[in-house]
Design a protein around this motif. Structure first.
Motif, PDB file in Angstrom:
ATOM      1  N   LEU A 141       0.823  -1.214   0.000  1.00 36.90           N
ATOM      2  CA  LEU A 141       0.000   0.000   0.000  1.00 36.90           C
ATOM      3  C   LEU A 141       0.858   1.265   0.000  1.00 36.90           C
ATOM      4  O   LEU A 141       0.461   2.284  -0.595  1.00 36.90           O
ATOM      5  N   ILE A 142       2.013   1.220   0.651  1.00 32.26           N
ATOM      6  CA  ILE A 142       2.911   2.375   0.618  1.00 32.26           C
ATOM      7  C   ILE A 142       3.372   2.639  -0.813  1.00 32.26           C
ATOM      8  O   ILE A 142       3.379   3.781  -1.290  1.00 32.26           O
ATOM      9  N   CYS A 143       3.757   1.567  -1.512  1.00 29.81           N
ATOM     10  CA  CYS A 143       4.163   1.707  -2.913  1.00 29.81           C
ATOM     11  C   CYS A 143       2.994   2.166  -3.774  1.00 29.81           C
ATOM     12  O   CYS A 143       3.153   2.988  -4.677  1.00 29.81           O
ATOM     13  N   TRP A 144       1.833   1.607  -3.497  1.00 25.81           N
ATOM     14  CA  TRP A 144       0.630   1.991  -4.245  1.00 25.81           C
ATOM     15  C   TRP A 144       0.401   3.498  -4.132  1.00 25.81           C
ATOM     16  O   TRP A 144       0.087   4.168  -5.135  1.00 25.81           O
ATOM     17  N   ALA A 145       0.532   4.046  -2.937  1.00 27.83           N
ATOM     18  CA  ALA A 145       0.304   5.479  -2.726  1.00 27.83           C
ATOM     19  C   ALA A 145       1.329   6.308  -3.501  1.00 27.83           C
ATOM     20  O   ALA A 145       0.981   7.327  -4.126  1.00 27.83           O
ATOM     21  N   LEU A 146       2.592   5.882  -3.488  1.00 28.62           N
ATOM     22  CA  LEU A 146       3.641   6.592  -4.218  1.00 28.62           C
ATOM     23  C   LEU A 146       3.338   6.613  -5.712  1.00 28.62           C
ATOM     24  O   LEU A 146       3.420   7.667  -6.369  1.00 28.62           O
ATOM     25  N   VAL A 147       2.987   5.456  -6.260  1.00 28.23           N
ATOM     26  CA  VAL A 147       2.692   5.351  -7.688  1.00 28.23           C
ATOM     27  C   VAL A 147       1.459   6.174  -8.044  1.00 28.23           C
ATOM     28  O   VAL A 147       1.415   6.841  -9.087  1.00 28.23           O
TER      29      VAL A 147
END
Length: 505
Positions: A147-153
């Motif tokens: 989810l952290i990566c999802w938010a960045l993307v």
């Protein structure tokens, strides 16, 4: 009056065009190679290929696939000189074979690239979770990291494409440098003995060779997306071809050299080690010479390689969605961009929603994010893209048969015909070895669910195109015309301006 003013204000915040003149050759190469994810392939796909097939000829497989794709690219980029459309496969198939199949192909493309994108989330979470516990001493569930990566993307997806390009350039250069350094470390290892097995052409025939070639194909997925950025490129007639050929050459050289060096350093037991160590094989072999610090750095850049792939695929999907929305094949709200940045905002948001739903579903159901999302999703997406490339190669032949002007015989007939034959063979080998690809027994669910899903999506897209032809002929007439689509210009005569062929065909 207030409502009307609000509507006008909201509409003025969006436009129908991608940003122009944003990307040069290096930036497009960064997008393409980030989607290919060099470190992920070298450390992930290569050991998997060794373990699943038992064949060590992966280097020659990369070279063979590169040659086939380079031949395909001759006609592909020639078509890009005549059609600038962020829809790429969709537009080419619509203009070369027919609008119904073009729409069906566009839906397959959305599914295939979303499979890659969501697979990256699962892979990052599953691989990062134990590393974070080792590095920082705290236990965190895979889906929180995903989810952290999802938010960045998601945030980068609505920013200027040039910003995404700079981020990708930084991440890509770091992982390429690491692959090269680790590969030379393998060569300098006392266990290194130059092996001819990785470059032995006999590995390309016999049992399992089809799976080996198919796995090599997955390493190149993303090379074809130079065309997706044609509308945002500087001088696309030159930028797109150069970026495509440079990407294919760099990918082949990097993959071929790195896999040869790793196999030569690992020795005769490389297949057994690949089965036991998985992605760690690449790092472990090099760390014998470089030490544990290099091992930790390798793991860290492996994670950033996945992040780079996420950013690249997210941009690709957003532009496909934008192209379909602009032409009215999908709701037109998806065909809107943010003025100034040219970011396909609604297409980006739609992909972010899909990614969030997949992460939440896997977390809730307790499914394995590494095997059932990362491995199966990436493999399934690779099959979909290979089939799309094959159909697109046929479309190139069809387009130039009707529009031969401006290209010589090699570009419009010779290379496309040869490339189509080779791609048909590769597609057959892939489908006939699908059980080996997924690492399951013949007849298991993944072996028939994935091809069936692509077939169903294709048929659904064709049916929708036929519905548009009967109920919304103006939209149907603009399919594949990109910025000149009647759905964005507002009339049939506008689409017919210039030298376009009759869009009613």
């Amino acid at each position: 009056m207030a409502t009307t003013a609000s509507s006008v204000s909201e509409e003025s915040q969006l436009s129908n065009a991608l940003a122009k003149d944003r990307l040069g050759v290096p930036a497009v190469v960064f997008f393409v190679m980030s989607a290919a994810a060099p470190l992920t392939v070298v450390a992930g796909v290569v050991p998997t290929g060794l373990a699943v097939t038992g064949l060590t000829g992966i280097s020659i497989a990369f070279i063979a696939v590169a040659l086939v794709l380079a031949i395909f690219a001759v006609g592909y980029v020639a078509m890009a000189r005549h059609i600038a459309n962020a829809g790429a496969f969709y537009a080419y198939i619509a203009r070369g074979i027919g609008k119904p199949l073009g729409v069906g192909a566009s839906w397959v493309a959305l599914v295939a690239y979303n499979m890659f994108q969501c697979a990256s989330y699962g892979g990052f979470g599953a691989i990062a979770a134990p590393l974070f516990k080792d590095w920082f001493g705290f236990d965190i569930k895979w889906y929180w990291l995903a989810l952290i990566c999802w938010a960045l993307v998601a945030i980068l997806g609505v920013r200027d494409v040039a910003v995404n390009g700079k981020v990708l350039a930084t991440l890509l250069v770091a992982e390429i440098v690491l692959v090269v350094v680790f590969s030379f470390s393998d060569i300098l290892s006392p266990n290194f003995h130059a092996s001819s097995a990785p470059i032995n052409p006999h590995s390309l025939v016999g049992a399992g060779a089809g799976a080996l070639l198919a796995m090599a194909v997955t390493g190149f997925v993303g090379f074809e997306q130079s065309v997706v950025f044609s509308e945002e490129s500087r001088d696309p007639r030159r930028t797109v071809p150069r970026a495509t050929y440079i990407a294919i050459a760099l990918i082949a050289l990097l993959y071929g050299f790195a896999s040869w060096a790793m196999i030569s350093a690992a020795g005769s037991g490389v297949v057994d080690r690949a089965g036991k160590e998985g992605p760690d094989l690449f790092f472990n072999v090099a760390s014998d010479r470089l030490g544990s610090a290099a091992l930790h750095l390798g793991h860290a850049l492996f994670l950033t390689s996945l992040i780079a792939a996420m950013i690249s695929f997210h941009n690709i999907i957003a532009r496909y969605t934008f192209s379909l929305g602009r032409e009215g094949v999908l709701p037109r709200l998806f065909g809107k961009t943010v003025p100034g940045t040219g970011a396909p905002k609604n297409g980006s948001i739609a992909q972010s929603v899909v990614g969030l739903v997949v992460i939440a579903l896997y977390a809730f159901m307790g499914w394995d994010p590494l095997v059932q999302l990362f491995f199966w999703g990436g493999t399934g997406g690779g099959i979909g893209v290979l089939l799309l490339i094959t159909v697109t190669s046929i479309a190139v032949i069809g387009y130039f048969a009707r529009n031969p002007e401006g290209e010589d015989v090699w570009h419009r007939v010779g290379a496309p015909v040869l490339g189509t034959i080779l791609l048909l063979v590769m597609s057959y080998l892939t489908l006939s070895n699908i059980a080996k690809l997924f690492g399951v027994d013949p007849g298991s669910k993944p072996t028939w669910v994935v091809p069936t899903a692509f077939a169903v999506v294709t048929v659904a897209g064709i049916i929708w195109a036929l519905v548009l032809r009967g109920s919304r002929p103006q939209i149907y007439a603009g399919i594949g015309l990109g910025a000149r689509s009647v759905s964005s210009t507002g009339g049939f005569s506008a689409a017919m301006s210039g030298n376009e062929e009759d869009p009613r065909a």
